[in-house]
Design a protein around this motif. Structure first.
Motif, mmCIF file in Angstrom:
data_model
loop_
_atom_site.group_PDB
_atom_site.id
_atom_site.type_symbol
_atom_site.label_atom_id
_atom_site.label_comp_id
_atom_site.label_asym_id
_atom_site.label_seq_id
_atom_site.Cartn_x
_atom_site.Cartn_y
_atom_site.Cartn_z
ATOM 1 N N PRO A 222 0.805 -1.226 0.000
ATOM 2 C CA PRO A 222 0.000 0.000 0.000
ATOM 3 C C PRO A 222 0.837 1.275 0.000
ATOM 4 O O PRO A 222 0.447 2.286 -0.591
ATOM 5 N N GLY A 223 2.013 1.237 0.665
ATOM 6 C CA GLY A 223 2.892 2.399 0.630
ATOM 7 C C GLY A 223 3.361 2.702 -0.783
ATOM 8 O O GLY A 223 3.455 3.869 -1.194
ATOM 9 N N TYR A 224 3.655 1.645 -1.526
ATOM 10 C CA TYR A 224 4.048 1.829 -2.925
ATOM 11 C C TYR A 224 2.895 2.423 -3.728
ATOM 12 O O TYR A 224 3.084 3.373 -4.510
ATOM 13 N N VAL A 225 1.689 1.899 -3.543
ATOM 14 C CA VAL A 225 0.524 2.404 -4.270
ATOM 15 C C VAL A 225 0.292 3.878 -3.954
ATOM 16 O O VAL A 225 -0.013 4.685 -4.841
ATOM 17 N N ALA A 226 0.439 4.255 -2.681
ATOM 18 C CA ALA A 226 0.186 5.639 -2.279
ATOM 19 C C ALA A 226 1.126 6.615 -2.980
ATOM 20 O O ALA A 226 0.772 7.781 -3.185
ATOM 21 N N GLY A 227 2.311 6.142 -3.355
ATOM 22 C CA GLY A 227 3.271 7.018 -4.009
ATOM 23 C C GLY A 227 3.105 7.128 -5.514
ATOM 24 O O GLY A 227 3.825 7.897 -6.155
ATOM 25 N N LEU A 228 2.149 6.401 -6.093
ATOM 26 C CA LEU A 228 1.952 6.431 -7.541
ATOM 27 C C LEU A 228 1.048 7.588 -7.957
ATOM 28 O O LEU A 228 0.119 7.946 -7.228
ATOM 29 N N PRO A 229 1.269 8.167 -9.139
ATOM 30 C CA PRO A 229 0.304 9.123 -9.691
ATOM 31 C C PRO A 229 -1.041 8.420 -9.907
ATOM 32 O O PRO A 229 -1.087 7.206 -10.136
ATOM 33 N N PRO A 230 -2.157 9.147 -9.845
ATOM 34 C CA PRO A 230 -3.483 8.521 -9.967
ATOM 35 C C PRO A 230 -3.650 7.638 -11.203
ATOM 36 O O PRO A 230 -4.217 6.547 -11.114
ATOM 37 N N ASP A 231 -3.144 8.070 -12.350
ATOM 38 C CA ASP A 231 -3.307 7.270 -13.560
ATOM 39 C C ASP A 231 -2.554 5.946 -13.451
ATOM 40 O O ASP A 231 -3.064 4.893 -13.869
#
Length: 266
Positions: A222-231
């Motif tokens: 989830p930490g990795y996901v949180a750092g991604l741009p929305p697209d």
């Protein structure tokens, strides 16, 4: 703090419960059924998180006391809010447990040991805390193969972003396998060491039930996901969704394997 450890965030109790707590409780139930335990024991739960294992020990093992320790004050607060029976919780580091030598009959750790910078230090502390003849036990997810939710997630993430491979717990935590765990316990001076699998079903009502916990930022994935741009976040969700088995009602059933290791203090 390394780039990898930057994502090892465990603070929000409710978010953790949604992401992993619901499955850690199932593993704890299987764990306590592996072997019989005497009534009236003093248990130490190291890295107790939101208290899933402590709660199962209290309900099933008739303890004199369960003392849960975790370095996250937020998770300890969540554990205290739901505690019942002879259970107490304190904020403490696994490398400096707040008990005297030989104070406990058994020390256990659920799904935490691999997040220590030096797991051997945690095992040594658990061994110090139990009496001679006491049991030292832990279980960890089989990130490389058996924890299907995270295996599928990181395979999808690295297909999109090869740099994500460095965050994959299957690569980061090679100790989460039978031989390394056995060796870790043996090096700690523990005897009669054995390793056994614990397998549970992880059933999600639909894709949203599986994906939404990845948006809460609790833990490496989830930490990795949180750092991604929305697209990119949406693209990762869709890439993961393509790999998932679906039942006719839209539910998704995966399996999760943990490895349990146990030894006796001479």
């Amino acid at each position: 703090m390394s780039e990898q450890q930057r994502f090892d965030v465990w603070r929000a109790g409710a978010a953790y419960e949604r992401f992993m707590g619901r499955w850690s409780r199932k593993v704890a139930e299987r764990f306590t059924a592996l072997a019989g335990h005497r009534d009236g024991q003093r248990w130490l739960d190291v890295g107790c998180g939101t208290g899933a294992l402590s709660a199962v020990l209290s309900a099933r093992c008739r303890p004199a006391l369960v003392l849960g320790c975790d370095r996250s004050a937020e998770l300890v607060a969540t554990a205290r809010d739901t505690a019942y029976g002879p259970v107490r919780f304190v904020v403490a580091d696994a490398r400096a447990l707040p008990v005297r030598d030989g104070a406990c009959d058994a020390a256990v750790s659920g799904l935490m040991l691999n997040f220590l910078a030096e797991p051997a230090e945690g095992v040594a502390e658990m061994a110090r805390a139990v009496r001679p003849g006491g049991q030292v036990t832990a279980y960890v997810w089989d990130y490389a193969e058996g924890m299907e939710l995270l295996r599928r997630f990181w395979d999808a993430a690295t297909a999109m972003d090869p740099a994500a491979a460095g965050l994959d717990e299957g690569r980061r935590f090679p100790m989460c396998r039978p031989d390394p765990l056995h060796a870790l316990w043996t090096r700690a001076g523990l005897e009669d060491v054995w390793v056994t699998p614990i397998v549970i079903r992880t059933v999600f009502s639909d894709l949203a039930d599986l994906w939404s916990p990845f948006l809460a930022g609790q833990g490496p994935a989830p930490g990795y996901v949180a750092g991604l741009p929305p697209d990119d976040r949406e693209r990762l969700r869709d890439t993961l969704a393509e790999t998932l088995p679906r039942d006719p009602d839209g539910s998704i059933e995966l399996s999760a394997r943990a490895w349990s290791v146990s030894g006796i203090k001479p």
